[in-house]
Design a protein around this motif. Structure first.
Motif, mmCIF file in Angstrom:
data_model
loop_
_atom_site.group_PDB
_atom_site.id
_atom_site.type_symbol
_atom_site.label_atom_id
_atom_site.label_comp_id
_atom_site.label_asym_id
_atom_site.label_seq_id
_atom_site.Cartn_x
_atom_site.Cartn_y
_atom_site.Cartn_z
ATOM 1 N N THR A 133 0.858 -1.203 0.000
ATOM 2 C CA THR A 133 0.000 0.000 0.000
ATOM 3 C C THR A 133 0.886 1.242 0.000
ATOM 4 O OG1 THR A 133 -0.073 0.005 2.426
ATOM 5 C CG2 THR A 133 -1.851 -1.169 1.262
ATOM 6 N N ASP A 134 0.259 2.390 -0.293
ATOM 7 C CA ASP A 134 0.905 3.693 -0.145
ATOM 8 C C ASP A 134 2.157 3.872 -0.996
ATOM 9 O OD1 ASP A 134 -1.021 4.370 1.743
ATOM 10 O OD2 ASP A 134 0.156 3.489 3.378
ATOM 11 N N GLY A 135 2.148 3.350 -2.203
ATOM 12 C CA GLY A 135 3.250 3.594 -3.118
ATOM 13 C C GLY A 135 3.053 4.900 -3.860
ATOM 14 N N PRO A 136 4.014 5.309 -4.673
ATOM 15 C CA PRO A 136 3.864 6.538 -5.469
ATOM 16 C C PRO A 136 2.706 6.395 -6.449
ATOM 17 C CG PRO A 136 5.792 5.282 -6.174
ATOM 18 C CD PRO A 136 5.307 4.633 -4.919
ATOM 19 N N PRO A 137 2.054 7.488 -6.821
ATOM 20 C CA PRO A 137 0.869 7.419 -7.684
ATOM 21 C C PRO A 137 1.111 6.696 -9.004
ATOM 22 C CG PRO A 137 1.095 9.610 -6.725
ATOM 23 C CD PRO A 137 2.341 8.867 -6.374
ATOM 24 N N TRP A 138 2.322 6.811 -9.584
ATOM 25 C CA TRP A 138 2.553 6.220 -10.901
ATOM 26 C C TRP A 138 2.545 4.693 -10.877
ATOM 27 C CZ3 TRP A 138 7.082 3.421 -10.947
ATOM 28 C CH2 TRP A 138 8.083 3.790 -10.058
ATOM 29 N N LEU A 139 2.586 4.080 -9.693
ATOM 30 C CA LEU A 139 2.470 2.619 -9.627
ATOM 31 C C LEU A 139 1.068 2.142 -9.990
ATOM 32 C CD1 LEU A 139 4.489 1.388 -6.495
ATOM 33 C CD2 LEU A 139 5.067 1.135 -8.918
ATOM 34 N N THR A 140 0.074 2.983 -9.778
ATOM 35 C CA THR A 140 -1.307 2.583 -10.069
ATOM 36 C C THR A 140 -1.884 3.287 -11.297
ATOM 37 O OG1 THR A 140 -2.074 4.245 -8.473
ATOM 38 C CG2 THR A 140 -1.811 1.985 -7.674
ATOM 39 N N GLU A 141 -1.155 4.255 -11.854
ATOM 40 C CA GLU A 141 -1.598 4.899 -13.089
ATOM 41 C C GLU A 141 -1.345 3.972 -14.280
ATOM 42 O OE1 GLU A 141 0.665 8.449 -13.304
ATOM 43 O OE2 GLU A 141 -0.360 9.433 -11.630
ATOM 44 N N VAL A 142 -2.108 4.162 -15.336
ATOM 45 C CA VAL A 142 -1.876 3.407 -16.569
ATOM 46 C C VAL A 142 -0.788 4.122 -17.371
ATOM 47 C CG1 VAL A 142 -2.875 2.584 -18.726
ATOM 48 C CG2 VAL A 142 -4.227 2.516 -16.625
ATOM 49 N N LEU A 143 0.325 3.422 -17.577
ATOM 50 C CA LEU A 143 1.444 3.949 -18.348
ATOM 51 C C LEU A 143 1.813 2.953 -19.436
ATOM 52 C CD1 LEU A 143 3.737 5.192 -15.423
ATOM 53 C CD2 LEU A 143 2.405 6.631 -16.980
ATOM 54 N N ASP A 144 2.252 3.449 -20.574
ATOM 55 C CA ASP A 144 2.724 2.562 -21.636
ATOM 56 C C ASP A 144 4.048 1.932 -21.223
ATOM 57 O OD1 ASP A 144 0.572 3.120 -23.244
ATOM 58 O OD2 ASP A 144 1.579 4.709 -24.367
ATOM 59 N N HIS A 145 4.153 0.600 -21.387
ATOM 60 C CA HIS A 145 5.310 -0.172 -20.939
ATOM 61 C C HIS A 145 5.837 -0.951 -22.147
ATOM 62 C CE1 HIS A 145 7.872 -2.862 -18.853
ATOM 63 N NE2 HIS A 145 6.995 -3.621 -18.247
ATOM 64 N N ARG A 146 7.089 -0.738 -22.486
ATOM 65 C CA ARG A 146 7.662 -1.296 -23.713
ATOM 66 C C ARG A 146 7.706 -2.825 -23.700
ATOM 67 N NH1 ARG A 146 13.012 1.410 -24.941
ATOM 68 N NH2 ARG A 146 12.369 2.287 -26.935
ATOM 69 N N ALA A 147 7.354 -3.429 -24.846
ATOM 70 C CA ALA A 147 7.434 -4.883 -25.041
ATOM 71 C C ALA A 147 7.989 -5.138 -26.432
ATOM 72 C CB ALA A 147 6.059 -5.527 -24.897
ATOM 73 N N VAL A 148 9.196 -5.684 -26.507
ATOM 74 C CA VAL A 148 9.861 -5.959 -27.772
ATOM 75 C C VAL A 148 9.916 -7.467 -27.979
ATOM 76 C CG1 VAL A 148 12.045 -5.787 -29.042
ATOM 77 C CG2 VAL A 148 11.212 -3.841 -27.693
#
Length: 417
Positions: A348-363
């Motif tokens: 719990t209580d991590g930085p907001p970007w841990l739960t935001e939807v962000l594009d994550h690279r997959a090659v």
């Protein structure tokens, strides 16, 4: 959230503490062709084996090929040297497992195992579903030698697939236009494999697993030609089922390390894969074993070099991976973490970007650097997809053992992962 600079294997201690008594540790990769991902997975896996008693390593590779490596690293009678066993990987893209990074780990594992009693030696297995013909051949050879009375069921299945000239894609196309398939023959083959339950443990397991691969591969290729999520799910459910069979085979105290792409390791429910009704190994492991028994570790990088190919079964190349696109997870971490780092996520209580939807690279093994702006990213809630993350800001390519590429299978989604 814990953030640890990664310089040596000792810097993984915080992750080992997070792993605790977990039974499954799934280690990802953002590409199949990055040296640093393999090296760091090796460092962590060595510690899990030496300090936490993990029983085997299971990888996103074919069972028959990996079985030769398994025999090599466990010192089975008549087995090959690990390097020779890896050289025998013939399916494109061979660089995924036949590379110097995996070779170094396998030589270490053999040396470790030869100092252990046979019952305590750490195995190396393949989880994937692609080896239809190779698995069929294993069954034919075994039954011909040990159970001639069971040849009829085996030959029925063999003859059913034979017109497709060892090209599963041709079988998939035939099933699209003609209703006849090989399901009945494969069902009889599975029944024959079950009849071998009186065999010794290792042989029995190998015969059964190869028969199950034939059955699931038949379903996979039949589903693949129609596109959509079904073929992906057949493949990942097969890999999750194989992992569970291996745990049962090794006993109630068994613990496993998995090496596979992030798209298989990270929980699919935290990505846009969920909207497409796709599942993966990480999601199924959490569901089947409980979150406390499973630790999922993602990997990522900002830029560098990667081994990949411009098309399916094309010659491999060392490609330049451009800086991650603005606003992506990789762009965010590039500005926050100057070098290789380990992130262990809080409950719990991590930085907001841990739960935001962000594009994550997959090659994948097929890669087009010029299309970075429109593809190669999976929308992700990082803190839900993984329990920890390994960051490598700049990377280099793996070092293949093979001089020449080999034929491969049809492309999977996302491209070649």
């Amino acid at each position: 959230m814990l953030v640890q600079t990664l310089r040596t294997a000792a810097d993984f201690t915080a992750l080992l503490e997070r792993i605790g008594d977990a039974r499954l540790v799934l280690l990802g990769e953002a590409s199949h062709g990055t040296h640093e991902f393999y090296r760091l997975r090796e460092q962590l896996t060595r510690r899990l084996i030496a300090e936490r008693g993990f029983s085997f390593v299971a990888v996103e590779g074919d069972w028959p090929d990996c079985n030769r490596v398994h025999r090599a690293v466990t010192g089975a009678p008549g087995s090959l040297d690990p390097i020779t066993a890896l050289h025998e990987f013939a399916r494109w893209p061979t660089w995924m497992w036949a590379n110097t990074e995996v070779a170094a780990f396998c030589r270490w594992l053999r040396a470790w195992n030869l100092n252990q009693p046979p019952a305590g030696r750490v195995g190396f297995y393949g989880l994937d579903v692609y080896s239809l013909w190779e698995s069929m051949q294993v069954i034919v050879e075994y039954v011909r030698e040990h159970d001639p009375a069971g040849l009829d069921a085996v030959w029925d299945a063999y003859r059913c697939f034979q017109p497709y000239s060892r090209e599963p894609q041709e079988y998939a196309l035939a099933c699209r236009f003609v209703s006849a398939g090989c399901e009945d023959e494969v069902a009889r083959l599975l029944a024959q494999a079950r009849a071998q339950m009186s065999l010794d443990g290792a042989t029995r397991f190998d015969v059964w697993q190869n028969a199950q691969i034939v059955a699931d591969a038949e379903r996979y290729y039949r589903a693949m030609i129609g596109g959509g999520a079904h073929s992906w799910n057949v493949r990942d459910v097969h890999m999750a089922d194989t992992l569970d069979r291996l745990l049962n085979h090794h006993g109630p105290a068994a613990k496993a390390v998995v090496w596979a792409h992030n798209t298989h390791v990270g929980d699919a429910r935290a990505t846009d894969m969920a909207a497409a009704n796709m599942v993966n190994i990480g999601q199924l492991a959490r569901y089947r074993h409980g979150r406390d028994a499973v630790v999922l570790v993602g990997f990522g990088c900002h830029r560098g070099q990667v081994m990949a190919a411009p098309g399916w079964a094309a010659p491999r190349q060392v490609m330049t991976m451009p800086p991650a696109r603005a606003g992506s997870l990789e762009d965010l971490l590039h500005h926050r973490l100057p070098g290789p780092s380990l992130l262990v996520f809080p409950d719990t209580d991590g930085p907001p970007w841990l739960t935001e939807v962000l594009d994550h690279r997959a090659v994948g093994v097929v890669y087009h650097p010029g299309r970075e702006r429109s593809g190669n990213y999976v929308p992700t809630r990082l803190g839900e997809r993984y329990d920890a993350f390994v960051w490598c800001d700049q990377t280099t390519a793996v070092h293949p053992l093979h001089a020449q590429p080999a034929p491969g299978e049809m492309e999977t989604y996302p491209s070649g992962v």
